[in-house]
Design a protein around this motif. Structure first.
Motif, PDB file in Angstrom:
ATOM      1  N   ARG A  73       2.314  14.788 -13.347  1.00  0.00           N
ATOM      2  CA  ARG A  73       1.431  15.348 -14.162  1.00  0.00           C
ATOM      3  C   ARG A  73       1.383  16.895 -14.192  1.00  0.00           C
ATOM      4  O   ARG A  73       1.146  17.489 -15.143  1.00  0.00           O
ATOM      5  CB  ARG A  73      -0.031  14.551 -14.146  1.00  0.00           C
ATOM      6  N   GLU A 109       0.931  -1.157  -0.083  1.00  0.00           N
ATOM      7  CA  GLU A 109      -0.164  -0.087  -0.029  1.00  0.00           C
ATOM      8  C   GLU A 109       0.910   1.221   0.095  1.00  0.00           C
ATOM      9  O   GLU A 109       0.288   2.202  -0.754  1.00  0.00           O
ATOM     10  CB  GLU A 109      -0.873   0.007   1.111  1.00  0.00           C
ATOM     11  N   ILE A 131       2.067   1.633  -3.671  1.00  0.00           N
ATOM     12  CA  ILE A 131       1.249   2.236  -4.436  1.00  0.00           C
ATOM     13  C   ILE A 131       1.073   3.575  -4.223  1.00  0.00           C
ATOM     14  O   ILE A 131       1.087   4.593  -5.248  1.00  0.00           O
ATOM     15  CB  ILE A 131       0.058   1.304  -4.463  1.00  0.00           C
ATOM     16  N   LYS A 132       0.888   3.994  -2.903  1.00  0.00           N
ATOM     17  CA  LYS A 132       0.635   5.524  -2.546  1.00  0.00           C
ATOM     18  C   LYS A 132       1.839   6.324  -3.203  1.00  0.00           C
ATOM     19  O   LYS A 132       1.510   7.478  -3.610  1.00  0.00           O
ATOM     20  CB  LYS A 132       0.372   5.559  -1.310  1.00  0.00           C
ATOM     21  N   ASN A 133       2.837   6.015  -2.686  1.00  0.00           N
ATOM     22  CA  ASN A 133       4.025   6.745  -3.290  1.00  0.00           C
ATOM     23  C   ASN A 133       4.113   6.653  -4.634  1.00  0.00           C
ATOM     24  O   ASN A 133       4.360   7.786  -5.230  1.00  0.00           O
ATOM     25  CB  ASN A 133       5.314   5.891  -2.737  1.00  0.00           C
ATOM     26  N   LEU A 134       3.809   5.627  -5.447  1.00  0.00           N
ATOM     27  CA  LEU A 134       3.919   5.965  -6.699  1.00  0.00           C
ATOM     28  C   LEU A 134       2.852   6.786  -7.590  1.00  0.00           C
ATOM     29  O   LEU A 134       2.975   7.465  -8.326  1.00  0.00           O
ATOM     30  CB  LEU A 134       3.769   4.510  -7.513  1.00  0.00           C
ATOM     31  N   GLN A 135       1.547   6.690  -6.975  1.00  0.00           N
ATOM     32  CA  GLN A 135       0.270   7.460  -7.277  1.00  0.00           C
ATOM     33  C   GLN A 135       0.953   9.069  -6.981  1.00  0.00           C
ATOM     34  O   GLN A 135       0.550   9.962  -7.681  1.00  0.00           O
ATOM     35  CB  GLN A 135      -0.738   6.982  -6.530  1.00  0.00           C
ATOM     36  N   ASP A 136       1.340   9.207  -5.694  1.00  0.00           N
ATOM     37  CA  ASP A 136       1.863  10.750  -5.453  1.00  0.00           C
ATOM     38  C   ASP A 136       2.808  11.174  -6.341  1.00  0.00           C
ATOM     39  O   ASP A 136       2.839  12.428  -6.977  1.00  0.00           O
ATOM     40  CB  ASP A 136       2.436  10.724  -4.058  1.00  0.00           C
ATOM     41  N   LYS A 137       3.747  10.281  -6.742  1.00  0.00           N
ATOM     42  CA  LYS A 137       4.755  10.593  -7.671  1.00  0.00           C
ATOM     43  C   LYS A 137       4.478  10.922  -9.125  1.00  0.00           C
ATOM     44  O   LYS A 137       4.754  11.995  -9.748  1.00  0.00           O
ATOM     45  CB  LYS A 137       6.126   9.579  -7.697  1.00  0.00           C
ATOM     46  N   ILE A 138       3.193  10.229  -9.325  1.00  0.00           N
ATOM     47  CA  ILE A 138       2.631  10.137 -10.916  1.00  0.00           C
ATOM     48  C   ILE A 138       1.954  11.673 -10.756  1.00  0.00           C
ATOM     49  O   ILE A 138       2.104  12.632 -11.832  1.00  0.00           O
ATOM     50  CB  ILE A 138       1.717   9.054 -11.401  1.00  0.00           C
ATOM     51  N   LYS A 139       1.055  11.968  -9.874  1.00  0.00           N
ATOM     52  CA  LYS A 139       0.336  13.145  -9.771  1.00  0.00           C
ATOM     53  C   LYS A 139       1.140  14.335  -9.891  1.00  0.00           C
ATOM     54  O   LYS A 139       1.025  15.212 -10.520  1.00  0.00           O
ATOM     55  CB  LYS A 139      -0.719  13.093  -8.437  1.00  0.00           C
TER      56      LYS A 139
END
Length: 400
Positions: free
Chosen positions: A340, A326, A329-337
């Motif tokens: 962007r 978890e 995934i959260k760290n990757l999502q934050d990084k992608i956001k």
């Protein structure tokens, strides 16, 4: 039996001739003074002192009785040169004579003792007696080498001690002369043989007691050097406890007597057996304890609760894995956001900087007939034809 002349055919008994000699000597030497070097100084339990007076060519026995010994104002020792006053006494049962000393005083240092001290000092300056050169004796030797007379009391004492302490120990006798001419050479040869053929684990070098002269072989320079050079650990055991030789200082260990040397070198067999037995018991106890602990550990993993035990181990690991997943995934999502947002900002900046966007704001681009952008009015003259490009379309104009 006081006669000045005896017929040639006179036959004396042993007692008669001894009595005659006794009478002549004792009456002729009632009081005299003699000078010589002390050798073989031996106090007795009764308080009397027996010793020998000698010079380079002769020696004579002497005795100081207890009453006189108490009056001495110094402590005599072997090698001292003394001046003695006294009388001659003949002991008929043994047929020998001696000096009965009534007074003794020092007359200077003895030649032999001074020679030994000079030799010891010389060898010491070479470092032959340094403690750094000393080797440790092995704890569990298998073979003891002995450089001594094969018929002397020293080897008998060593064998008796070895038999008593450890009958399984091997004794290698390296026969050597221990006094007189050639003794030093045979001692050196035996030490070299023992080292060359590695005949033993410990080498005892010595002899039984004797006078200072008797022990001189063990103070010869070649013997001392051979002892110091020995690769096999050495024990010097020369004479009795009060005796000494220079090889005592060169040896790895000094023993007061040959018997004491055997005591030092040879471990007691029963002690070794007891130590081995104690180590065996301790090892057995340690192994047994580890086996019992292993059995208890295995016993807890039976078929009934094996799954429970496994789950107890697995669940914390799975929880850690899920949490880690978890977080990842959260760290990757934050990084992608974040990426962007940065890309969108850059796009906005680029779009705002586009010429089309600028023209849409009401600006126009002016070029000459060749398409060169006109940035300054000074570049034009009256009559020049220009092309004006607003946001959409274009038209021509003439400069006036």
């Amino acid at each position: 039996m006081n006669q000045d002349f005896f017929p040639a055919d006179t036959v004396f008994s042993v007692s008669q001739i001894t009595d005659l000699i006794k009478e002549i000597l004792e009456s002729s030497f009632r009081s005299f003074t003699i000078e010589g070097e002390i050798s073989n100084w031996r106090p007795s339990a009764a308080g009397h002192i027996y010793f020998t007076l000698k010079d380079n060519n002769a020696q004579i026995k002497a005795v100081i009785f207890r009453g006189t010994a108490y009056k001495l104002n110094f402590k005599p020792k072997d090698g001292d040169k003394v001046r003695c006053s006294g009388s001659i006494s003949v002991y008929a049962p043994q047929g020998n004579y001696q000096i009965i000393v009534s007074k003794m005083e020092l007359s200077g240092s003895g030649n032999i003792l001074q020679m030994l001290e000079d030799r010891k000092r010389k060898l010491a300056t070479e470092g032959l007696f340094d403690s750094e050169r000393k080797k440790n004796l092995p704890l569990y030797p298998q073979t003891i080498g002995v450089v001594t007379s094969p018929t002397g009391a020293a080897i008998r004492d060593i064998l008796n001690v070895a038999k008593r302490r450890n009958p399984k120990i091997n004794i290698t006798i390296l026969p050597a002369l221990v006094q007189g001419e050639g003794a030093a050479e045979t001692i050196v040869k035996m030490i070299e043989i023992a080292n060359f053929y590695k005949l033993c684990d410990v080498l005892i070098i010595g002899r039984g007691g004797g006078s200072l002269e008797d022990l001189l072989s063990f103070s010869e320079e070649n013997v001392v050097r051979a002892v110091a050079a020995s690769k096999i650990p050495t024990i010097s055991a020369v004479g009795h406890e009060i005796d000494w030789a220079i090889c005592d200082y060169a040896a790895d260990k000094r023993a007061p007597t040959p018997s004491a040397a055997a005591e030092i070198a040879i471990p007691v067999l029963t002690d070794l057996e007891q130590n081995i037995s104690a180590c065996k018991d301790e090892l057995y106890s340690c192994i047994t304890k580890k086996i019992d602990n292993a059995r208890l550990l295995i016993k807890s993993f039976n078929p009934q609760n094996m799954e429970i035990q496994f789950r107890n181990i697995q669940t914390p690991l799975l929880n850690r894995y899920a949490n880690a997943k978890e977080n990842l995934i959260k760290n990757l999502q934050d990084k992608i956001k974040d990426l962007r947002n940065r890309i969108q900002n850059n796009v906005t900046i680029l779009e705002n900087s586009s010429p089309e966007t600028i023209l849409k704001r009401g600006y126009s681009m002016v070029t000459d007939e060749n398409g060169k952008i006109i940035r300054n009015a000074d570049e034009l003259t009256s009559g020049n034809e220009i092309i004006v490009k607003p946001a959409q379309g274009s038209f021509r104009a003439v400069v006036k």
